[in-house]
Design an enzyme around this catalytic site. Structure first.
Site, PDB file in Angstrom:
ATOM      1  N   ALA A 158    -122.995 -36.777  15.879  1.00 11.18           N
ATOM      2  CA  ALA A 158    -123.313 -35.920  17.027  1.00 11.18           C
ATOM      3  C   ALA A 158    -122.612 -36.472  18.257  1.00 11.18           C
ATOM      4  O   ALA A 158    -122.560 -37.685  18.461  1.00 11.18           O
ATOM      5  CB  ALA A 158    -124.821 -35.895  17.248  1.00 11.18           C
ATOM      6  N   LYS A 159    -122.073 -35.581  19.049  1.00 11.65           N
ATOM      7  CA  LYS A 159    -121.448 -35.993  20.306  1.00 11.65           C
ATOM      8  C   LYS A 159    -122.549 -35.965  21.368  1.00 11.65           C
ATOM      9  O   LYS A 159    -122.679 -35.015  22.141  1.00 11.65           O
ATOM     10  CB  LYS A 159    -120.302 -35.027  20.627  1.00 11.65           C
TER      11      LYS A 159
END
Ligand code: PPE
Length: 307
Positions: A158-159
């Site tokens: 996940a960013k």
């Protein structure tokens, strides 16, 4: 200073740049649970502009939100449309696009309750991420004293905004010591990625890049792997150690912001000839041709727009 544009898309409305504000009790400001993307758009050789791999970036934004249990109240198609709308409204032919989803106000405390998820899309002109000379001459890199996240400490696919505290620590250290970028190792000591880039090494015409794991699986990384294969190079996703990097013929970083940036030195060791190598140069050339709409094979990677 970020170069101001005119408007920012904020939950469905275009608002003037200076009025795109949130409250100080915005949950994300306190605890770092937010997700974002970095996307670039370029002018095309035959006129107009194009966003590079828009759908893939927006898909990753939604993946990041899902991993973090944030419900974005828009569809992927709506966000793609909103990005193009924001570019047109700001008459931005070439630049950077930053979608961000945050958890807004409501309850405080680590548990975010039902606080609303707010979405913004900002765009601005942004030149070479690591300096104008970097793309041609390469950069100097230092192995960080900060380790990259363990896959069960942060969700590395996940960013997530909070993931970047680790990046900021490493980047500040590298800059303070006179380097351009930090090389981050994973928790087992293998080469992982940089603070906002993936890494490749080249030795005897074979490209190596760390496998998906603790890295953010970059969209530039995937694009470069395909372009390298088109050019006849073998690409392997394999863990390697920093000593393999020291003795590489060439090394480079990939990322939306950094594009393809050659590495000329790591921890005082000169990499290869100490300048951009021929494989890196060939890949840069192939990559920029795609971005400028000069390679019909990858036409589907471009979302064209004009204003
Ligand atoms: N690793 C990290 C940690 C990362 O942040 C990026 C993108 C990448 C790899 C490369 O991913 P991709 O852009 O899909 O090829 N970093 C973004 C943010 C940089 C920033 O300073 O902000 C970017 O390049 O837009």
């Amino acid at each position: 200073m970020v170069q101001k544009a005119e408007t920012i898309w904020f939950d469905g409305e275009l608002v003037p740049w200076d009025e795109a504000k949130v409250h100080v009790l915005t949950h994300t400001l306190h605890y770092g649970m937010g997700v974002f993307e970095g996307i670039r758009c370029y002018t095309c050789t035959d006129g107009g502009s194009a966003v590079f791999r828009l759908r893939e970036h927006v898909r990753r934004l939604f993946d990041s939100a899902k991993i973090n249990e944030m419900a974005i109240p828009f569809t992927e198609a709506q966000i793609c449309d909103a990005i193009v709308e924001t570019l047109k409204a700001n008459r931005l032919a070439e630049g950077y696009i930053r979608p961000l989803c945050i958890i807004g106000t409501g309850v405080m405390g680590v548990y975010p309750g039902d606080n609303p998820v707010q979405t913004i899309i900002a765009v601005w002109p942004w030149g070479a991420y690591l300096g104008a000379e970097a793309l041609e001459k390469g950069i100097r890199v230092k192995t960080s004293t900060f380790t990259r996240h363990h896959v069960n400490v942060m969700m590395t696919k996940a960013k997530t905004c909070g993931n970047y505290v680790n990046s900021i620590l490493a980047k500040r250290e590298a800059i303070a010591e006179g380097y351009n970028e930090a090389l981050m190792l994973d928790t087992e000591g293998y080469v992982c990625e940089a603070t906002g880039e993936n890494i490749f090494i080249v030795r005897d015409g074979v490209l190596k890049t760390p496998p998906p794991g603790a890295i953010l699986a970059g969209i530039t990384r995937e694009s470069v792997m395909l372009l390298a294969e088109d050019l006849g190079y073998t690409v392997v996703e394999e863990r390697f150690t920093r000593d393999a990097l020291y003795s590489a013929d060439e090394a480079f970083f990939t990322g939306t912001a950094a594009e393809i940036t050659p590495i000329r030195e790591v921890d005082r060791r000169v990499i290869g000839a100490g300048k951009r190598g021929p494989v890196t140069a060939a890949l840069q050339d192939a990559y920029f041709k795609v971005l400028r709409g000069e390679n019909p094979k990858y036409g589907a990677w471009l979302t064209r727009y004009s204003f």
